[in-house]
Enzyme design. Structure first.
Site, PDB file in Angstrom:
ATOM      1  N   ASP A  63      -1.807   2.170   1.576  1.00  0.00           N
ATOM      2  CA  ASP A  63      -1.497   3.558   1.933  1.00  0.00           C
ATOM      3  C   ASP A  63      -0.613   4.132   0.838  1.00  0.00           C
ATOM      4  OD1 ASP A  63      -2.870   3.584   4.384  1.00  0.00           O
ATOM      5  OD2 ASP A  63      -1.164   2.720   5.440  1.00  0.00           O
ATOM      6  N   ASP A 115      -8.374   6.989   5.543  1.00  0.00           N
ATOM      7  CA  ASP A 115      -7.822   7.477   6.808  1.00  0.00           C
ATOM      8  C   ASP A 115      -8.108   8.970   6.985  1.00  0.00           C
ATOM      9  OD1 ASP A 115      -6.744   4.920   7.163  1.00  0.00           O
ATOM     10  OD2 ASP A 115      -4.788   5.506   6.345  1.00  0.00           O
TER      11      ASP A 115
END
Length: 160
Positions: free
Chosen positions: A116, A134
């Site tokens: 991330d 995502d």
């Protein structure tokens, strides 16, 4: 939308996701935010869990659980894209979700965690860090909700 178009969209999402994660891994230091805009940082984090770091504190079993879950979801999405007559909104939605799911599954298989690097914040409040995969999954889910609402309220006579 033809199956090859849906798979092309999913492949593009996967490629963009993996390239941006590679850039994050090669240009960012773990846990050190790099300000971009007043509400946005690049922030490299590793997530061994699922959305919002769900089950991130597990002993390692969650890597394989989420990998298998992601692969099963991908197989089902390909089945839907190949066997079901979908309107363009649903085809786009499933294509985005497929590409995002594959991006995160690939991370889990290769690295053991999901990379991330996008940190949105307001003052001291930070949304959980996320990535392109995502984002694609979230946009796909929003498109499914939109398509279902349109169908439920008679705005679309097309099949799902």
């Amino acid at each position: 939308m033809p199956l090859y178009s849906s798979l092309t969209i999913a492949t593009l999402v996967l490629l963009i996701d993996q390239v941006t994660k590679w850039l994050a891994l090669t240009h960012l230091q773990l846990g050190i935010p790099q300000p971009v805009l007043p509400f946005l940082n690049w922030l490299l984090l590793f997530n061994p869990g699922a959305a919002f770091s769900f089950l991130a504190q597990g002993s390692g079993w969650q890597r394989w659980f989420f990998t298998l879950l992601g692969l099963a979801a991908c197989a089902y999405i390909v089945y839907l894209l190949a066997r079901t007559q979908l309107n363009k909104t649903m085809a786009w939605a499933l294509s985005l979700i497929l590409g995002g799911a594959l991006g995160n599954v690939l991370d889990r298989l290769m690295l053991g965690f999901v990379v991330d690097f996008i940190d949105c914040h307001y003052g001291n409040w930070h949304w959980p860090a996320f990535n392109i995969a995502d984002s694609a999954i979230s946009i796909g889910a929003a498109l499914i909700i939109l398509a279902e609402l349109r169908r439920a309220f008679g705005k679309s006579a097309q099949p799902l």
